[in-house]
Motif scaffolding. Structure first.
Motif, PDB file in Angstrom:
ATOM      1  N   ALA A 111       0.832  -1.209   0.000  1.00 49.99           N
ATOM      2  CA  ALA A 111       0.000   0.000   0.000  1.00 49.99           C
ATOM      3  C   ALA A 111       0.867   1.261   0.000  1.00 49.99           C
ATOM      4  O   ALA A 111       0.575   2.220  -0.723  1.00 49.99           O
ATOM      5  CB  ALA A 111      -0.934  -0.007   1.200  1.00 49.99           C
ATOM      6  N   GLU A 112       1.940   1.262   0.787  1.00 51.95           N
ATOM      7  CA  GLU A 112       2.811   2.435   0.828  1.00 51.95           C
ATOM      8  C   GLU A 112       3.504   2.661  -0.511  1.00 51.95           C
ATOM      9  O   GLU A 112       3.620   3.803  -0.968  1.00 51.95           O
ATOM     10  CB  GLU A 112       3.831   2.301   1.961  1.00 51.95           C
ATOM     11  CG  GLU A 112       3.189   2.471   3.321  1.00 51.95           C
ATOM     12  CD  GLU A 112       4.183   2.430   4.470  1.00 51.95           C
ATOM     13  OE1 GLU A 112       5.406   2.422   4.241  1.00 51.95           O
ATOM     14  OE2 GLU A 112       3.716   2.401   5.624  1.00 51.95           O
ATOM     15  N   GLY A 121       1.507   6.487  -6.827  1.00 49.10           N
ATOM     16  CA  GLY A 121       0.278   7.159  -7.249  1.00 49.10           C
ATOM     17  C   GLY A 121       0.308   8.660  -7.038  1.00 49.10           C
ATOM     18  O   GLY A 121      -0.246   9.422  -7.836  1.00 49.10           O
ATOM     19  N   LEU A 122       0.969   9.105  -5.982  1.00 51.35           N
ATOM     20  CA  LEU A 122       1.071  10.542  -5.731  1.00 51.35           C
ATOM     21  C   LEU A 122       1.866  11.257  -6.820  1.00 51.35           C
ATOM     22  O   LEU A 122       1.647  12.440  -7.083  1.00 51.35           O
ATOM     23  CB  LEU A 122       1.746  10.796  -4.374  1.00 51.35           C
ATOM     24  CG  LEU A 122       0.905  10.522  -3.141  1.00 51.35           C
ATOM     25  CD1 LEU A 122       1.774  10.536  -1.890  1.00 51.35           C
ATOM     26  CD2 LEU A 122      -0.230  11.530  -3.017  1.00 51.35           C
ATOM     27  N   THR A 124      -3.616   7.613   0.810  1.00 48.24           N
ATOM     28  CA  THR A 124      -2.552   7.848   1.790  1.00 48.24           C
ATOM     29  C   THR A 124      -3.153   8.189   3.146  1.00 48.24           C
ATOM     30  O   THR A 124      -2.708   7.682   4.183  1.00 48.24           O
ATOM     31  CB  THR A 124      -1.615   8.979   1.317  1.00 48.24           C
ATOM     32  OG1 THR A 124      -1.049   8.609   0.051  1.00 48.24           O
ATOM     33  CG2 THR A 124      -0.503   9.233   2.320  1.00 48.24           C
ATOM     34  N   VAL A 125      -4.164   9.037   3.148  1.00 49.02           N
ATOM     35  CA  VAL A 125      -4.852   9.387   4.397  1.00 49.02           C
ATOM     36  C   VAL A 125      -5.435   8.129   5.032  1.00 49.02           C
ATOM     37  O   VAL A 125      -5.257   7.885   6.237  1.00 49.02           O
ATOM     38  CB  VAL A 125      -5.952  10.452   4.146  1.00 49.02           C
ATOM     39  CG1 VAL A 125      -6.808  10.648   5.383  1.00 49.02           C
ATOM     40  CG2 VAL A 125      -5.327  11.766   3.695  1.00 49.02           C
ATOM     41  N   ALA A 180      -0.814  14.910   3.024  1.00 52.73           N
ATOM     42  CA  ALA A 180      -1.490  14.161   1.966  1.00 52.73           C
ATOM     43  C   ALA A 180      -2.789  14.858   1.558  1.00 52.73           C
ATOM     44  O   ALA A 180      -3.122  14.906   0.356  1.00 52.73           O
ATOM     45  CB  ALA A 180      -1.759  12.730   2.431  1.00 52.73           C
ATOM     46  N   LEU A 181      -3.520  15.383   2.524  1.00 52.68           N
ATOM     47  CA  LEU A 181      -4.773  16.073   2.208  1.00 52.68           C
ATOM     48  C   LEU A 181      -4.555  17.273   1.282  1.00 52.68           C
ATOM     49  O   LEU A 181      -5.433  17.640   0.508  1.00 52.68           O
ATOM     50  CB  LEU A 181      -5.480  16.537   3.490  1.00 52.68           C
ATOM     51  CG  LEU A 181      -6.210  15.455   4.273  1.00 52.68           C
ATOM     52  CD1 LEU A 181      -6.668  15.976   5.619  1.00 52.68           C
ATOM     53  CD2 LEU A 181      -7.386  14.896   3.470  1.00 52.68           C
ATOM     54  N   TRP A 182      -3.388  17.862   1.348  1.00 57.20           N
ATOM     55  CA  TRP A 182      -3.033  18.999   0.504  1.00 57.20           C
ATOM     56  C   TRP A 182      -3.142  18.632  -0.979  1.00 57.20           C
ATOM     57  O   TRP A 182      -3.430  19.469  -1.822  1.00 57.20           O
ATOM     58  CB  TRP A 182      -1.623  19.411   0.859  1.00 57.20           C
ATOM     59  CG  TRP A 182      -1.191  20.774   0.428  1.00 57.20           C
ATOM     60  CD1 TRP A 182      -1.977  21.826   0.020  1.00 57.20           C
ATOM     61  CD2 TRP A 182       0.152  21.253   0.404  1.00 57.20           C
ATOM     62  NE1 TRP A 182      -1.192  22.915  -0.266  1.00 57.20           N
ATOM     63  CE2 TRP A 182       0.115  22.586  -0.031  1.00 57.20           C
ATOM     64  CE3 TRP A 182       1.377  20.689   0.715  1.00 57.20           C
ATOM     65  CZ2 TRP A 182       1.273  23.364  -0.179  1.00 57.20           C
ATOM     66  CZ3 TRP A 182       2.515  21.464   0.583  1.00 57.20           C
ATOM     67  CH2 TRP A 182       2.452  22.786   0.140  1.00 57.20           C
ATOM     68  N   TYR A 183      -2.934  17.354  -1.295  1.00 53.94           N
ATOM     69  CA  TYR A 183      -2.956  16.910  -2.687  1.00 53.94           C
ATOM     70  C   TYR A 183      -4.294  16.297  -3.105  1.00 53.94           C
ATOM     71  O   TYR A 183      -4.397  15.719  -4.184  1.00 53.94           O
ATOM     72  CB  TYR A 183      -1.807  15.917  -2.928  1.00 53.94           C
ATOM     73  CG  TYR A 183      -0.465  16.575  -2.670  1.00 53.94           C
ATOM     74  CD1 TYR A 183       0.072  17.465  -3.588  1.00 53.94           C
ATOM     75  CD2 TYR A 183       0.223  16.344  -1.488  1.00 53.94           C
ATOM     76  CE1 TYR A 183       1.275  18.100  -3.337  1.00 53.94           C
ATOM     77  CE2 TYR A 183       1.431  16.977  -1.236  1.00 53.94           C
ATOM     78  CZ  TYR A 183       1.948  17.852  -2.164  1.00 53.94           C
ATOM     79  OH  TYR A 183       3.132  18.490  -1.905  1.00 53.94           O
TER      80      TYR A 183
END
Length: 130
Positions: free
Chosen positions: A55-56, A62-63, A76-77, A125-128
């Motif tokens: 997952a990581e 993916g980012l 990610t969150v 992560a939320l920033w993206y």
């Protein structure tokens, strides 16, 4: 301030994504270190270590892909929330990590510092997601 944030947002993405990839790869290189911080209430700790490693790696890659960035950021969150119990367990149960470089007893600062770090990573992560 917004201009500064806009200028650093993209470069920081190239820190966050690879950091998750490296962390995920480490789950396969030294899985025994991660198994030790899985709370005993969870079954199949080695499987969970490998699963979180995959997952990581996936969210990290993916980012970095514009088409998948938003989904990867939300994932990610979710991942950070899912692994939070391991960090709480490590902090509250004085887990000694056998085989850890530099000794197996992380300092209290490291144990407890991982908890607010999760919040910082979630906000990052939320920033993206937008």
């Amino acid at each position: 301030m917004t201009d500064v944030l806009d200028r650093v947002k993209r470069p920081l993405l190239y820190v966050l994504g690879p950091a998750f990839v490296v962390a995920g790869v480490l789950h396969f290189v030294v899985p025994e270190l991660y198994v030790q911080i899985i709370p005993p209430i969870f079954p199949a700790p080695l499987f969970l270590v490998y699963l979180s490693g995959v997952a990581e790696i996936a969210v990290g890659i993916g980012l970095l892909i514009p088409r998948t960035q938003q989904l990867a950021a939300w994932s990610t969150v979710a991942l950070l929330i899912a692994i939070f119990p391991a960090n709480v367990y490590m902090a509250t149960h004085g887990v000694v990590i056998d085989g850890m470089p530099g000794g197996g007893n992380p300092s209290e600062l490291v144990r407890w510092g991982r908890l607010p770090l999760q919040g910082v990573l979630i906000l990052w992560a939320l920033w993206y997601t937008r």
